[in-house]
Design an enzyme around this catalytic site. Structure first.
Site, PDB file in Angstrom:
ATOM      1  N   PRO A 269       0.815  -1.216   0.000  1.00 16.38           N
ATOM      2  CA  PRO A 269       0.000   0.000   0.000  1.00 16.38           C
ATOM      3  C   PRO A 269       0.851   1.270   0.000  1.00 16.38           C
ATOM      4  O   PRO A 269       1.887   1.335   0.658  1.00 16.38           O
ATOM      5  CB  PRO A 269      -0.780  -0.110   1.318  1.00 16.38           C
ATOM      6  CG  PRO A 269       0.087  -0.950   2.201  1.00 16.38           C
ATOM      7  CD  PRO A 269       0.893  -1.854   1.326  1.00 16.38           C
ATOM      8  N   GLY A 270       0.372   2.245  -0.749  1.00 12.61           N
ATOM      9  CA  GLY A 270       0.974   3.575  -0.684  1.00 12.61           C
ATOM     10  C   GLY A 270       0.004   4.480   0.046  1.00 12.61           C
ATOM     11  O   GLY A 270       0.164   4.829   1.223  1.00 12.61           O
ATOM     12  N   ARG A 307      -3.346  16.360  -7.751  1.00 12.39           N
ATOM     13  CA  ARG A 307      -4.397  15.337  -7.829  1.00 12.39           C
ATOM     14  C   ARG A 307      -5.782  15.886  -8.193  1.00 12.39           C
ATOM     15  O   ARG A 307      -6.482  15.264  -8.989  1.00 12.39           O
ATOM     16  CB  ARG A 307      -4.474  14.525  -6.524  1.00 12.39           C
ATOM     17  CG  ARG A 307      -3.190  13.738  -6.237  1.00 12.39           C
ATOM     18  CD  ARG A 307      -3.343  12.752  -5.092  1.00 12.39           C
ATOM     19  NE  ARG A 307      -4.128  11.603  -5.493  1.00 12.39           N
ATOM     20  CZ  ARG A 307      -5.399  11.417  -5.235  1.00 12.39           C
ATOM     21  NH1 ARG A 307      -6.071  12.311  -4.541  1.00 12.39           N
ATOM     22  NH2 ARG A 307      -6.034  10.357  -5.659  1.00 12.39           N
ATOM     23  N   TYR A 311      -6.566  14.010 -11.572  1.00 14.00           N
ATOM     24  CA  TYR A 311      -7.456  12.846 -11.396  1.00 14.00           C
ATOM     25  C   TYR A 311      -8.876  13.256 -11.019  1.00 14.00           C
ATOM     26  O   TYR A 311      -9.660  12.395 -10.626  1.00 14.00           O
ATOM     27  CB  TYR A 311      -6.926  11.929 -10.285  1.00 14.00           C
ATOM     28  CG  TYR A 311      -5.514  11.442 -10.446  1.00 14.00           C
ATOM     29  CD1 TYR A 311      -5.137  10.693 -11.557  1.00 14.00           C
ATOM     30  CD2 TYR A 311      -4.558  11.698  -9.460  1.00 14.00           C
ATOM     31  CE1 TYR A 311      -3.831  10.222 -11.683  1.00 14.00           C
ATOM     32  CE2 TYR A 311      -3.258  11.223  -9.587  1.00 14.00           C
ATOM     33  CZ  TYR A 311      -2.905  10.496 -10.694  1.00 14.00           C
ATOM     34  OH  TYR A 311      -1.628  10.031 -10.813  1.00 14.00           O
ATOM     35  N   CYS A 337      -0.756  29.929 -13.565  1.00 14.04           N
ATOM     36  CA  CYS A 337      -1.450  30.477 -14.718  1.00 14.04           C
ATOM     37  C   CYS A 337      -2.052  29.368 -15.561  1.00 14.04           C
ATOM     38  O   CYS A 337      -1.633  29.095 -16.689  1.00 14.04           O
ATOM     39  CB  CYS A 337      -0.519  31.387 -15.498  1.00 14.04           C
ATOM     40  SG  CYS A 337      -0.173  32.861 -14.523  1.00 14.04           S
TER      41      CYS A 337
HETATM   42  C1  LIG Z   1       1.510   2.681  -7.132  1.00 17.66           C
HETATM   43  C2  LIG Z   1       1.667   1.292  -6.767  1.00 17.66           C
HETATM   44  C3  LIG Z   1       1.206   0.827  -5.540  1.00 17.66           C
HETATM   45  C4  LIG Z   1       0.490   1.699  -4.531  1.00 17.66           C
HETATM   46  O1  LIG Z   1      -0.807   2.020  -4.872  1.00 17.66           O
HETATM   47  P1  LIG Z   1      -1.713   2.821  -3.809  1.00 17.66           P
HETATM   48  O2  LIG Z   1      -3.007   3.028  -4.498  1.00 17.66           O
HETATM   49  O3  LIG Z   1      -1.028   4.085  -3.466  1.00 17.66           O
HETATM   50  O4  LIG Z   1      -1.841   1.965  -2.608  1.00 17.66           O
HETATM   51  C5  LIG Z   1       1.424  -0.490  -5.239  1.00 17.66           C
HETATM   52  N1  LIG Z   1       2.077  -1.316  -6.087  1.00 17.66           N
HETATM   53  C6  LIG Z   1       2.536  -0.904  -7.279  1.00 17.66           C
HETATM   54  C7  LIG Z   1       3.261  -1.855  -8.150  1.00 17.66           C
HETATM   55  C8  LIG Z   1       2.348   0.406  -7.661  1.00 17.66           C
HETATM   56  O5  LIG Z   1       2.807   0.801  -8.855  1.00 17.66           O
END
Ligand SMILES: *Cc1c(COP(=O)(O)O)cnc(C)c1O
Length: 412
Positions: A269-270, A307, A311, A337
């Site tokens: 997870p990120g 973002r 997005y 701008c």
């Molecule tokens: C970006 C990415 C993530 C993280 O995704 P999140 O939506 O931020 O949790 C995990 N694995 C891979 C391979 C990614 O490219």
């Protein structure tokens, strides 16, 4: 962030004081939130041998990496530079997984030299890998289970037209390549997108992945990627990781029986770990009343948090300076701008010029996607740890802007 006796604070530290001390715009991360999210995911999978690898492209400040390392996290990286940052932050090579897409083979060789886990998502690369390393270096393969998932086409990466992963329909070819080169596949991986609400999508992906596992007799781990949805708008639903934990644990236990061995499982997870920990605090430069709208123009823009523009992401906005003010409707816009709108028609406590606004959920893909567009400096970053604010990156200055430019002695 809490409102305590009329002032906003993060772990007891006044937000307005931080904005005065470090200036605006300012990124602030609450380490408590990162720790709580890490523990929550760990707890949801407590009955499995789970390893959480923080996908560091979300937020790569080395102090954040060190903090996650201290919690026991591994690291998911997508470039050799992220691998190097991870090593500098103190992660052991075996706790770093390298999951690139479309990089040169030299970059993969560098990852092998660093000793990190290499995840390959292309049969042609796997052939080169096999030709060079044979069975001498283990490899993980990224499968594409062909599942449409995620909140936005740009972040859906597991569908049939996606550039990511090796198609599940190419498994026969994959088996032949592995056999020909005697490649040792120790991991299987999938990552289908970001902002996945429906846990059935995870479970279907997991099913497809695990069904393919019988083609790989040497597995040590399966990596289910990420995509957990977090709360952006107060009315948002989020991924039920506890329920996912229960269901996936059951599935893994059954699988281990048929596979003959207990495998580690991994997540990467990120957003889930860092998004809600972060805020971008900005100062209101101008209030502008037009025929149709009241704009609050702030000292930041798409150069610092892209973002909303890229997005169409919703980022909640709060007026930090006037918590008791009457609610009014504002469109909060940046100073770039271009039409860089942070939020249309938002209900905010009355905003005056000079007021500090908070953009919530700015921990993930905030600073890490920032730029110097319009020749603006990138902001400073602060991490609050045990009730104290620490400057973890200073604001840029004119020297930084010029630091990579060459002063040529032109004779124009
Ligand atoms: C970006 C990415 C993530 C993280 O995704 P999140 O939506 O931020 O949790 C995990 N694995 C891979 C391979 C990614 O490219």
């Amino acid at each position: 962030m809490n409102l305590v006796n009329g002032r906003y604070e993060i772990d007891g530290v006044s937000v307005l004081d931080m904005c005065t001390e470090f200036g605006t715009p300012l990124y602030v991360y609450d380490s408590n939130v990162i720790e709580a999210q890490y523990n929550r995911l760990k707890q949801a999978f407590k009955d499995t041998d789970v390893k959480i690898n923080y996908a560091c492209k979300a937020l790569t400040n080395i102090n954040i990496l060190k903090f996650l390392n201290s919690l026991g996290s591994g690291l998911d990286t997508v470039s050799i530079q992220e691998v190097q940052l991870g090593l500098k932050a103190g992660f052991r090579p075996e706790d770093i997984i390298f999951t690139p897409n479309g990089v040169s083979f030299e970059e993969i060789e560098m990852a092998v030299d660093f000793g990190v886990i290499v995840n390959v998502d292309n049969i042609s690369v796997l052939e080169q890998f096999g030709a060079k390393y044979g069975s001498s270096y283990p490899v993980c393969v990224r499968m594409n289970p062909h599942i449409m998932a995620g909140g936005n086409a740009k972040i859906s990466v597991g569908h049939i037209d996606s550039k990511f992963g090796i198609s599940i329909y190419q498994i026969k070819l994959l088996e032949r390549v592995i056999k020909n080169y005697d490649i040792r596949v120790t991991g299987l991986h999938m990552h289908t997108g970001s902002d996945i609400l429906d846990i059935d999508v995870f479970l279907r992906g997991a099913d497809v992945l695990l069904e393919s596992a019988e083609s790989f007799p040497n597995l040590e781990f399966v990596d289910f990627g990420s995509g957990f949805k977090v709360k952006y708008s107060p009315s948002d639903n989020t991924t039920d990781v506890e329920l996912l934990g229960k269901k996936l644990t059951k599935r893994i236990k059954e699988f281990s029986k048929t596979y003959g061995r207990e495998l580690h499982i991994m997540f990467e997870p990120g957003k889930f770990l860092v998004s809600e920990s972060g805020y971008l605090f900005v100062k209101t430069n101008v209030i502008k009343q037009t025929m149709s709208t009241v704009f609050a123009g702030v000292d930041s823009g798409q150069n610092h948090l892209i973002r909303p523009m890229m997005y169409d992401a919703y980022h909640h906005i709060t007026n930090i300076s006037n918590p008791k003010g009457t609610n009014r409707i504002y469109s909060v816009v940046g100073y770039i701008c271009e039409t860089d709108t942070f939020g249309w028609d938002r209900k905010l406590n009355e905003v005056h010029e000079g007021d500090i606004l908070a953009l919530h959920n700015a921990g993930a893909y905030g600073y890490s996607m920032s730029s110097n567009y319009n020749s603006r400096y990138r902001p400073a970053e602060v991490m609050v740890y045990k009730g104290k604010p620490y400057l973890i990156r200073r604001r840029e200055n004119m020297e930084d802007l010029l630091s990579t430019q060459q002063m040529v002695n032109w004779e124009f």
